[in-house]
Structure formats: C-alpha cells, structure tokens
Design a protein around this motif. Structure first.
Motif, PDB file in Angstrom:
ATOM      1  N   PRO A  72      57.949 106.330  36.994  1.00 54.78           N
ATOM      2  CA  PRO A  72      59.277 106.320  37.616  1.00 54.78           C
ATOM      3  C   PRO A  72      60.419 106.474  36.617  1.00 54.78           C
ATOM      4  O   PRO A  72      61.486 106.991  36.970  1.00 54.78           O
ATOM      5  CB  PRO A  72      59.330 104.962  38.334  1.00 54.78           C
ATOM      6  N   SER A  73      60.213 106.065  35.365  1.00 54.74           N
ATOM      7  CA  SER A  73      61.255 106.240  34.353  1.00 54.74           C
ATOM      8  C   SER A  73      61.448 107.704  33.974  1.00 54.74           C
ATOM      9  O   SER A  73      62.479 108.071  33.403  1.00 54.74           O
ATOM     10  CB  SER A  73      60.917 105.426  33.093  1.00 54.74           C
ATOM     11  N   SER A  74      60.458 108.528  34.320  1.00 58.30           N
ATOM     12  CA  SER A  74      60.566 109.966  34.049  1.00 58.30           C
ATOM     13  C   SER A  74      61.116 110.728  35.251  1.00 58.30           C
ATOM     14  O   SER A  74      61.219 111.962  35.204  1.00 58.30           O
ATOM     15  CB  SER A  74      59.185 110.532  33.685  1.00 58.30           C
ATOM     16  N   GLY A  75      61.448 110.009  36.332  1.00 60.28           N
ATOM     17  CA  GLY A  75      61.998 110.665  37.512  1.00 60.28           C
ATOM     18  C   GLY A  75      60.968 111.022  38.554  1.00 60.28           C
ATOM     19  O   GLY A  75      61.308 111.610  39.584  1.00 60.28           O
ATOM     20  N   ARG A  76      59.710 110.656  38.316  1.00 62.92           N
ATOM     21  CA  ARG A  76      58.668 110.873  39.316  1.00 62.92           C
ATOM     22  C   ARG A  76      58.450 109.585  40.119  1.00 62.92           C
ATOM     23  O   ARG A  76      59.117 108.577  39.905  1.00 62.92           O
ATOM     24  CB  ARG A  76      57.345 111.300  38.675  1.00 62.92           C
ATOM     25  N   VAL A  77      57.474 109.606  41.029  1.00 62.40           N
ATOM     26  CA  VAL A  77      57.183 108.470  41.897  1.00 62.40           C
ATOM     27  C   VAL A  77      55.752 108.025  41.650  1.00 62.40           C
ATOM     28  O   VAL A  77      54.813 108.827  41.769  1.00 62.40           O
ATOM     29  CB  VAL A  77      57.360 108.853  43.384  1.00 62.40           C
TER      30      VAL A  77
END
Length: 494
Positions: A73-78
């Motif tokens: 999530p910190s990379s913008g994914r889920v």
C-alpha cells in the motif's frame, strides 16, 4: 500519521539502527526494513503492476510478509492478504472477485495460476528485490484504498472488506490507546498475519520502534522458547492459542517473567482459561479486545481482566477505544445490535453495493452482534444477529457451509449453526434431512472438504427423517434447533 508510509518514515528517522524484526534467526533493523519496503514499489514497477492494482499475499508469517503488508500500500497498490487455511476454490474466488493482478506466495499455487495474471514465489520476489533500487513511497490520500481483506459471506460468498489508509492508521492509534506499548517492549507475533489479530499491531510496533519476534506458524513450545530467549513482553492471540500456551508452560515451565501483556480477541474466552493464564503468567496484564475486519479491527478493550475474573464486569468486552463510538439498536438498557462508528469503519464491500448498504447505516457499521451497555458504558455481548459461528477465532458463516452441503445429491434439507465446544469455543453443527438413509456424516464432511477450509467443516452432523421446523413464511427455525445446546448458559455465544 495519515497514510501507511508515515509510520515507516517515522521508524526510519527515529529508530533506524534498532532491531525491527526477528524471524527464524534472521534479524533486520528498521533501516533495513524500510529500505526493503521502498524496494517493494520498485519490484512492482518492474513487473508492470499499476497503481491501485491488487497484490495478493498467501504465505506464512515472516518479516517479509510484514514488509509486503506495509510496502504494497505504501507503493500505491492494494494489498490482499489471503487466508492460508482456505480451500483452493475459496482462494480462487477471492483472487477473481478482487481482480488481483499478482499473487505472491510461499506455496505451490496449483490451479490458482488460472485465477490471476502473475504468480511470484517468495524466492522469486527476493531475487527481484535484491536487484531493485529503493524508490520514494507514493503520494496518497487518506481515503485511498490500502487493503482488501476477504471475510466470510452471509450469502455464501466471501466479501472483500475495503480498508483505506485512514482506516488502518486510525486502528494503529486506537490500538496504542487500548493496548499501550512503548519502545522498551518486544512483541511476539503469534496469530496469522492474514488475520486481524495477527496484523493488528504491525504498524503500531513499527511506529514506536518496537522489535517484533515473528512466529511463522503457531507452536506453543516454540513461542515460549522465544519469549524466554528474546524477553518478549507483549503478544496478542486468540483464546485457543492462549489455552495452548498455558498447557505448554504448565508442563515445561520457562522463564516468562518478561511478559507484561497478553491480549486476546476474535472470540470470547472461558473464565477458567483466564484464571489459569493469570497463574502461569502472573506478571502479565490480561486484555480482552473486541472488533471486526470491517472495523480495521479494534472496537473495545477490557484492561486488567485478571482483576475481574469471576465478576459480572469480567464478562464484558470493555469500553470503546478512544476515537470509536458505539450504540445499541434498542431501547436504553435493552439488548440490541451493536453499531460502530469512527475513522476505523470500512469503506464498504468490494463490488457488493447491496451488502454494503445493509452493513453501513449513515456511517455506522452493523456488527451483527447482539449486546447491551451497562450504566458505566461497558459492552456485553450476548448473541449474534448474523448467522455466524466463531470457531478457534475464525468466522464461519453458516450460509456458506449450507450452500456446499446442499450441493450433495443426497441432501434434501440442511441447516448449520454453532454449538458449544470446550476447546474451540464453538463448533460447526449441521442438521440434515437426507433423501435416503445411506448418507453418513463422514461422507458429507468429506464432500464439504473439497470446497471449504478445514475450520469451516461440520464437526457433528445430526440426521432427521422429517422436514426441519419452519416459521409461517417457510424459514427454518434455527434458533429453536440451537436452543437445547445452549440451555443453562447466560449467553448464546462462546
């Protein structure tokens, strides 16, 4: 803190050289851990996993699991943590329903390869990570989706609980208020990290610079050895794990004087287990936590439970955490459904607008639990509105089991409900009207095994020759069938 990168950046700035994780003899500092979390985004970029796409995890507990849990999530994914106790059809449904782009796993995926675009083994992931450069964390908003957490379905299908960055950070703060820890603690991770109990304190410990000792799979003697070796001071477990730790400690005592806090949740705990836990871990505060996946998960806490053993107050689940509101859908003083409101309440169920509308009422989450508040605001749970069983800390939705039972060609009618079980709290019980007398309980259970995880299987089957009792509209009177098993108890849940 507003988004998941925030506790990581705090740990990097303040606790960089301190030990963050110990797992199977491997140690990583917070600096190393955050560096690897930055590389998660680089790995996913290289695999062409786009922003907002779903990344599923199917693996045992480890420091690597923790870095993916935080790094994805910190990379913008889920991130999509999957229950490793599920059967293949259950896992396939979650992958397909969530339109998962990539599955990262420590096991042979088998036919699951057909349900996802890419599969990456943990070894392949490690190879990619070693050749990737750390990159900055993505810029996100609090309401951006961080995780999709699949839980059982009241209509027979799992539901993807949508938790935002705001939800998970709120839970981190609520957890610190209800279960206070500090940098001097060493936290033992024993519950599976795909489970709310296993991941509840991951971000909390990172933010506070607390070392987490990770157990890949729960084994009570190993846990006690690690407590003694690393002077672990706090843990969170489900009641069956607490009972197993008690038995192991009683038969082969270790030096557990470092343990200052034992939190438990996911299902009610027996008074005898609490009493024995206080005997075997006399220095530990006992803390009862109550919550749900839909609330990220924490709702209430009952602190210093060891001082309330055998009292009326000891049967409560405590006060709501600071930042969480709850109300009872009933007249004042009466029992009714428990509703929860706060920044920890989910965004909704993935691709299920009707079920979302039924569960969320003006921002209040309908828990499906029946309870009441005393005059000092303590919450007591007495039953469930949802047709659900909690066995060994795992939720089992009755309709999900019934749907599989009905697929057996020799089943005419069936219903499923929970009955008391000394070790697991509740066990799955089926009442079946077969088409002919040749059907056996072993045959029916084996039939269910191909489609359901082991903890969802009926442990007892009652066959009837006449149709099941029904209400005027034709609904099975499940409460009437359950009643004899719960007679003489002050609540209808264990």
């Amino acid at each position: 803190m507003r988004t998941i990168p925030d506790p990581l950046l705090r740990a990097e700035a303040i606790h960089n050289s301190q030990t963050a994780f110990i797992c199977e003899g491997r140690e990583r500092t917070f600096g190393e851990f955050v560096d690897r979390c930055r590389r998660v985004g680089s790995v996913l970029d290289g695999l062409r996993v786009g922003s907002g796409e779903r990344v599923a995890l199917l693996a045992a507990n480890s420091d690597t699991y923790a870095e993916l849990y935080a790094g994805v999530p910190s990379s913008g994914r889920v991130v999509v943590p999957l229950n490793s106790r599920w059967a293949e059809p259950e896992l396939a449904y979650a992958l397909e329903d969530g339109a998962v782009t990539i599955l990262i796993t420590d096991q042979d995926p088998g036919e699951l390869r057909n349900s996802v675009e890419q599969v990456l083994s943990l070894q392949e992931y490690e190879d990619h990570l070693s050749t990737s450069e750390p990159i900055e964390f993505a810029q996100m908003k609090e309401d951006d989706l961080a995780g999709l957490f699949y839980t059982g379905g009241t209509t027979g299908r799992s539901k993807g609980v949508m938790l935002s960055h705001r939800n998970l950070i709120a839970n981190t703060l609520h957890s610190q208020i209800t279960m206070p820890l500090d940098g001097e603690d060493t936290y033992l991770v024993v519950a599976p990290m795909f489970h709310a109990a296993g991941s509840n304190s991951v971000l909390q410990c990172i933010a506070l610079g607390i070392c987490q000792v990770v157990v890949p799979a729960f084994e009570p003697n190993l846990c006690l050895d690690l407590i003694e070796k690393h002077r672990c001071s706090a843990t969170l477990a489900v009641p069956t794990m607490v009972a197993a730790l008690i038995e192991a400690q009683a038969s082969n005592p270790r030096d557990t004087s470092s343990v200052m806090l034992i939190a438990h949740g996911a299902s009610p705990i027996a008074t005898e287990v609490l009493r024995r836990a206080h005997e075997e871990f006399p220095s530990a505060e006992l803390l009862h936590l109550y919550g749900a996946t839909e609330t990220s998960p924490l709702v209430t806490g009952l602190r210093h439970e060891e001082n309330l053993i055998g009292t009326a107050r000891g049967k409560s689940v405590g006060h709501p955490s600071l930042g969480v509101s709850l109300r009872i859908d009933a007249e004042a003083g009466d029992a009714g459904e428990v509703l929860v409101n706060g920044p920890n309440v989910m965004q909704g169920y993935w691709n299920k607008p009707d079920q979302t509308a039924a569960a969320l009422e003006d921002g209040w989450y309908r828990t499906g639990d029946i309870g009441y508040l005393d005059d000092e605001g303590y919450l007591y749970l007495v039953d469930r509105a949802k047709d659900m069983i909690i066995s060994g800390g795992e939720n089992v939705y009755c309709s999900e089991v019934e749907e599989i039972i009905y697929q057996h060609p020799n089943v005419l009618e069936a219903t499923v409900f929970g009955i008391p079980h000394e070790q697991w709290g509740e066990q799955v019980h089926a009442v079946v009207v077969p088409r002919d007398a040749s059907l056996t309980d072993a045959e029916l259970i084996d039939f269910c095994r191909t489609s359901l995880g082991g903890y969802k299987l009926p442990r007892s089957v009652e066959f009837r020759s006449e149709e099941l009792p029904k209400s005027g509209p034709g609904k099975v009177l499940k409460r009437e069938l359950r009643a004899p098993f719960w007679e003489g108890r002050d609540r209808s849940i264990n």
